[in-house]
Design a protein around this motif. Structure first.
Motif, PDB file in Angstrom:
ATOM      1  N   GLN A 210      27.778  42.600  43.947  1.00 28.28           N
ATOM      2  CA  GLN A 210      27.492  41.636  42.886  1.00 28.28           C
ATOM      3  C   GLN A 210      27.984  42.132  41.534  1.00 28.28           C
ATOM      4  OE1 GLN A 210      23.547  40.090  42.441  1.00 28.28           O
ATOM      5  NE2 GLN A 210      23.328  39.523  44.605  1.00 28.28           N
ATOM      6  N   ALA A 211      27.752  43.419  41.271  1.00 27.52           N
ATOM      7  CA  ALA A 211      28.189  43.992  39.992  1.00 27.52           C
ATOM      8  C   ALA A 211      29.699  43.934  39.864  1.00 27.52           C
ATOM      9  CB  ALA A 211      27.689  45.432  39.870  1.00 27.52           C
ATOM     10  N   GLU A 212      30.409  44.203  40.941  1.00 22.85           N
ATOM     11  CA  GLU A 212      31.883  44.150  40.908  1.00 22.85           C
ATOM     12  C   GLU A 212      32.379  42.737  40.647  1.00 22.85           C
ATOM     13  OE1 GLU A 212      33.043  47.911  43.838  1.00 22.85           O
ATOM     14  OE2 GLU A 212      32.984  45.881  44.644  1.00 22.85           O
ATOM     15  N   MET A 213      31.726  41.755  41.263  1.00 21.61           N
ATOM     16  CA  MET A 213      32.141  40.373  41.030  1.00 21.61           C
ATOM     17  C   MET A 213      31.924  39.967  39.573  1.00 21.61           C
ATOM     18  SD  MET A 213      33.415  39.258  43.828  1.00 21.61           S
ATOM     19  CE  MET A 213      33.991  40.925  44.122  1.00 21.61           C
ATOM     20  N   ARG A 214      30.803  40.399  38.992  1.00 21.21           N
ATOM     21  CA  ARG A 214      30.550  40.071  37.577  1.00 21.21           C
ATOM     22  C   ARG A 214      31.545  40.787  36.661  1.00 21.21           C
ATOM     23  NH1 ARG A 214      24.392  40.592  35.842  1.00 21.21           N
ATOM     24  NH2 ARG A 214      25.365  39.935  33.871  1.00 21.21           N
ATOM     25  N   LEU A 215      31.901  42.004  37.020  1.00 26.18           N
ATOM     26  CA  LEU A 215      32.882  42.730  36.214  1.00 26.18           C
ATOM     27  C   LEU A 215      34.256  42.075  36.278  1.00 26.18           C
ATOM     28  CD1 LEU A 215      32.051  46.502  36.800  1.00 26.18           C
ATOM     29  CD2 LEU A 215      32.160  45.315  34.612  1.00 26.18           C
ATOM     30  N   VAL A 216      34.626  41.597  37.461  1.00 30.62           N
ATOM     31  CA  VAL A 216      35.913  40.899  37.596  1.00 30.62           C
ATOM     32  C   VAL A 216      35.914  39.650  36.728  1.00 30.62           C
ATOM     33  CG1 VAL A 216      37.383  39.602  39.189  1.00 30.62           C
ATOM     34  CG2 VAL A 216      36.459  41.819  39.874  1.00 30.62           C
ATOM     35  N   ASP A 217      34.785  38.928  36.712  1.00 35.32           N
ATOM     36  CA  ASP A 217      34.699  37.742  35.847  1.00 35.32           C
ATOM     37  C   ASP A 217      34.902  38.121  34.386  1.00 35.32           C
ATOM     38  OD1 ASP A 217      34.191  36.161  38.042  1.00 35.32           O
ATOM     39  OD2 ASP A 217      32.014  36.218  37.810  1.00 35.32           O
ATOM     40  N   LEU A 218      34.326  39.277  33.991  1.00 41.19           N
ATOM     41  CA  LEU A 218      34.468  39.709  32.591  1.00 41.19           C
ATOM     42  C   LEU A 218      35.885  40.184  32.279  1.00 41.19           C
ATOM     43  CD1 LEU A 218      31.126  41.736  32.268  1.00 41.19           C
ATOM     44  CD2 LEU A 218      31.619  39.533  31.212  1.00 41.19           C
ATOM     45  N   LEU A 219      36.563  40.714  33.278  1.00 39.90           N
ATOM     46  CA  LEU A 219      37.899  41.274  33.055  1.00 39.90           C
ATOM     47  C   LEU A 219      39.015  40.250  33.184  1.00 39.90           C
ATOM     48  CD1 LEU A 219      37.408  44.579  35.074  1.00 39.90           C
ATOM     49  CD2 LEU A 219      37.841  44.433  32.616  1.00 39.90           C
ATOM     50  N   LEU A 220      38.706  39.097  33.805  1.00 36.70           N
ATOM     51  CA  LEU A 220      39.751  38.067  33.986  1.00 36.70           C
ATOM     52  C   LEU A 220      40.270  37.600  32.634  1.00 36.70           C
ATOM     53  CD1 LEU A 220      38.612  35.709  36.886  1.00 36.70           C
ATOM     54  CD2 LEU A 220      40.768  36.930  36.721  1.00 36.70           C
ATOM     55  N   PRO A 221      41.581  37.469  32.501  1.00 39.43           N
ATOM     56  CA  PRO A 221      42.121  36.950  31.231  1.00 39.43           C
ATOM     57  C   PRO A 221      41.659  35.520  30.999  1.00 39.43           C
ATOM     58  CG  PRO A 221      43.831  37.067  32.922  1.00 39.43           C
ATOM     59  CD  PRO A 221      42.634  37.743  33.485  1.00 39.43           C
ATOM     60  N   PRO A 222      41.596  35.072  29.730  1.00 41.17           N
ATOM     61  CA  PRO A 222      41.145  33.696  29.449  1.00 41.17           C
ATOM     62  C   PRO A 222      42.055  32.668  30.100  1.00 41.17           C
ATOM     63  CG  PRO A 222      42.086  34.711  27.501  1.00 41.17           C
ATOM     64  CD  PRO A 222      41.951  35.793  28.509  1.00 41.17           C
ATOM     65  N   GLN A 223      41.448  31.559  30.479  1.00 39.18           N
ATOM     66  CA  GLN A 223      42.186  30.505  31.187  1.00 39.18           C
ATOM     67  C   GLN A 223      43.226  29.878  30.251  1.00 39.18           C
ATOM     68  OE1 GLN A 223      39.667  27.399  32.593  1.00 39.18           O
ATOM     69  NE2 GLN A 223      41.025  26.804  34.255  1.00 39.18           N
ATOM     70  N   PRO A 224      44.457  29.727  30.718  1.00 34.93           N
ATOM     71  CA  PRO A 224      45.488  29.107  29.855  1.00 34.93           C
ATOM     72  C   PRO A 224      45.172  27.642  29.569  1.00 34.93           C
ATOM     73  CG  PRO A 224      46.304  29.394  32.101  1.00 34.93           C
ATOM     74  CD  PRO A 224      44.981  30.085  32.034  1.00 34.93           C
TER      75      PRO A 224
END
Length: 462
Positions: A126-140
Motif C-alpha cells: 500500500q505504501a509503495e502504491m501511494r508513493l508511486v501516486d506521489l511520484l507520478l508526473p502531473p497529468q498533461p
C-alpha cells in the motif's frame, strides 16, 4: 512453548542463569503444566489452576531473571511489580488490581506486534502504491476549443487529455521498479500525514486512574476531535516509513487485537510479585490499620485466587495467570503471611547464596556474561580486551569477600567491581584504537586491592 519439555526449558535457562537448579526445575514444570492444561477437555481445563511459586532467597541470586527468561521462552505477557508499592484500597498508593491492567497492556502490545508482522507485506505494498501516486508526473493538459454551442463558453481552464491506460501502467511499473531498487530514495515528495491526538491530556487522565472505568479514552476523544492532517516535505525513504506505519494502523483490526490479548493474558500471563516479604506481618492491636502490609495481602489474595478485573479493554479473569512471588525474608518468615495467601503459593523453593565458584561461572558462561559485554563494548572502539583465568578467579574472590563483609547483593556486586576495574580503560579507549589490553591477576590486585582490603572503602565504593 509446545515444543519445549521441562528439560529443554532448564537448558534454555542455563544459558543465562548460573546455578539455582531446583528453582529452574520448578518453573520449568509450571510452564509445561500450562501446555498440558491447554490439551485437556474444556470441562476439566477450567478446573486446573496454576501452581503459583514462591521463591525465597537474598537479592542478586537470579529470582527476577528466572521469571523474566521464563516469560520470554513462553512468549507470554509478563510484568514485574513490587508488593511494597501497593496500599490498601481507599488509601493513597497503587491499587493491587493495577498489576492486571498493566499485564493486559503488555498483552495488547505483544499481539499488536504479532499482527504488525502479519500485515507488514500488505502495508508495504500500500505504501509503495501511494508513493508511486506521489511520484507520478502531473497529468498533461490541452487548451479547450471555443464552441459557441458549449454552455461552458468562456471557461478558459485547460482540459485534461484522455489518459492512455497502457502508457500510465508502463510509467507506474517503471517508477515502482526504481522505487524498490532505492534509486528514488533521495527525491522529495509532499506527504499528507495524520497528526497524533493530545497525548499529554490522555496521560493526565490515565494517571488519575480513569482506566478503571473501562472506557477507552483515546477512542472517545478521537470521535469528539477527528484527527487532523498536515503536509510534510520529506525524502522518499522517510515517506515510505511514514506511509507503511499508517497502512499498518489501518490494516490492524483492534477488536481482534483485544480479543487475542485477553485470551493470551488470561491463559499465559505471568506476574512476578517481588519483595513480598516486605508486606509480610500481621497488624498489631492498638497500632491502627496497617495499610501497606496485611491490608495489601488481603487485596492481593482475590487476584491470586482468581477474580475478574475490569480494564479499559474489558474484563480479564485472573484464574489461570501464573503468579511468581519472591522475597529475601531476612526480617520476616513465610509464615508471617496470612494463611490464605500462603495457601495460594503451593510451590516453594529456596535459592542459595552465590559464592566465588558461581561468580567465576557467571563472569564467563552465560551468553550475556559481563566479560563478553565488556569485550564487545570496547571492541567498538577497536580496543581488544582479554582476561586470564587467574584474573577471573581473583574478581570472583573479591566479590565474595565484599558480599560477606558488607551487604550481600549477590551477582549485582560484579557490576560494581567490573565498572571500577574498567574505569580508566573505558575513559581512554577512544584515544587508543588498536590497543590490546590483557586483564590479569596483577592488574586486578593493583586496581582493587586497596579498596577491598579497606573495609570502610569497600563499603562505599564497591
Amino acid at each position: 512453548m509446545s515444543a519445549l519439555t521441562p528439560r529443554q526449558i532448564v537448558e534454555a535457562l542455563d544459558k543465562y542463569i548460573i546455578g539455582q537448579d531446583e528453582a529452574k526445575r520448578k518453573v520449568a514444570i509450571a510452564l509445561r503444566d500450562r501446555w498440558r492444561r491447554q490439551r485437556l477437555d474444556s470441562d476439566l481445563r477450567d478446573e486446573v489452576v496454576p501452581k503459583n511459586i514462591l521463591m525465597i532467597g537474598p537479592t542478586g541470586v537470579g529470582k527476577t531473571e528466572i521469571a523474566r527468561r521464563l516469560a520470554r521462552l513462553a512468549d507470554a505477557p509478563f510484568i514485574k511489580v513490587e508488593a511494597s508499592k501497593f496500599t490498601e484500597v481507599g488509601y493513597v498508593g497503587r491499587d493491587c488490581e493495577s498489576m492486571i491492567r498493566e499485564l493486559m497492556e503488555v498483552g495488547v502490545g505483544m499481539v499488536r506486534e504479532d499482527m504488525k508482522k502479519e500485515v507488514a507485506d500488505a502495508a508495504k505494498e500500500q505504501a509503495e502504491m501511494r508513493l508511486v501516486d506521489l511520484l507520478l508526473p502531473p497529468q498533461p493538459t490541452r487548451p479547450r476549443k471555443f464552441n459557441p454551442k458549449d454552455p461552458y463558453t468562456g471557461d478558459e481552464r485547460p482540459a485534461p487529455i484522455e489518459p492512455d491506460e497502457a502508457a500510465e501502467k508502463r510509467t507506474r511499473d517503471f517508477l515502482l521498479q526504481k522505487l524498490r531498487k532505492g534509486e528514488l530514495d533521495e527525491r522529495e515528495v509532499d506527504v499528507e500525514t495524520r497528526e497524533a491526538g493530545n497525548t499529554a491530556m490522555m496521560q493526565v487522565f490515565s494517571n488519575a486512574g480513569i482506566e478503571e472505568m473501562g472506557v477507552n479514552i483515546n477512542e472517545m476523544f478521537g470521535k469528539l476531535m477527528p484527527p487532523r492532517s498536515k503536509h510534510r516535505k520529506v525524502k522518499v525513504a522517510e515517506a515510505r516509513e511514514i506511509l507503511e506505519q499508517e497502512a499498518i494502523q489501518d490494516l490492524i483490526d483492534m477488536d481482534k487485537v483485544v480479543a487475542r490479548a485477553i485470551e493470551r493474558t488470561e491463559d499465559a500471563g505471568i506476574v512476578f510479585l517481588d519483595e513480598i516479604d516486605k508486606i509480610a506481618g500481621r497488624s498489631a492491636s492498638g497500632h491502627g490499620p496497617d495499610v501497606s502490609r496485611e491490608g495489601v495481602q488481603r487485596d492481593i489474595l482475590p487476584i491470586v485466587e482468581g477474580s475478574t478485573v475490569i480494564t479499559k479493554y474489558g474484563p480479564v479473569r485472573t484464574d489461570h495467570i501464573l503468579f511468581i512471588a519472591a522475597g529475601a525474608f531476612h526480617m520476616s518468615k513465610v509464615s508471617d503471611l496470612i494463611p490464605e495467601l500462603q495457601g495460594r503459593f503451593p510451590i516453594r523453593v529456596e535459592l542459595s547464596s552465590l559464592e566465588a565458584k558461581e561468580f567465576v561461572r557467571i563472569l564467563r558462561e552465560p551468553k550475556n556474561s559481563l566479560i563478553k559485554q565488556y569485550e564487545a563494548m570496547l571492541g567498538t572502539e577497536d580496543v581488544t580486551v582479554t582476561f586470564t583465568d587467574d584474573a577471573v578467579e581473583m574478581l570472583a574472590r573479591i566479590c565474595q569477600r565484599v558480599n560477606e563483609e558488607t551487604e550481600n547483593i549477590g551477582a549485582r556486586r560484579l557490576h560494581t567491581i567490573m565498572e571500577y576495574l574498567f574505569e580508566d580503560i573505558s575513559f581512554e579507549a577512544p584515544e587508543s584504537p588498536g590497543k590490546k589490553v590483557q586483564i590479569d591477576k596483577n592488574m586486578v590486585e593493583k586496581r582493587l586491592a586497596d579498596i577491598y582490603e579497606n573495609r570502610d572503602l569497600s563499603k562505599y565504593i564497591l
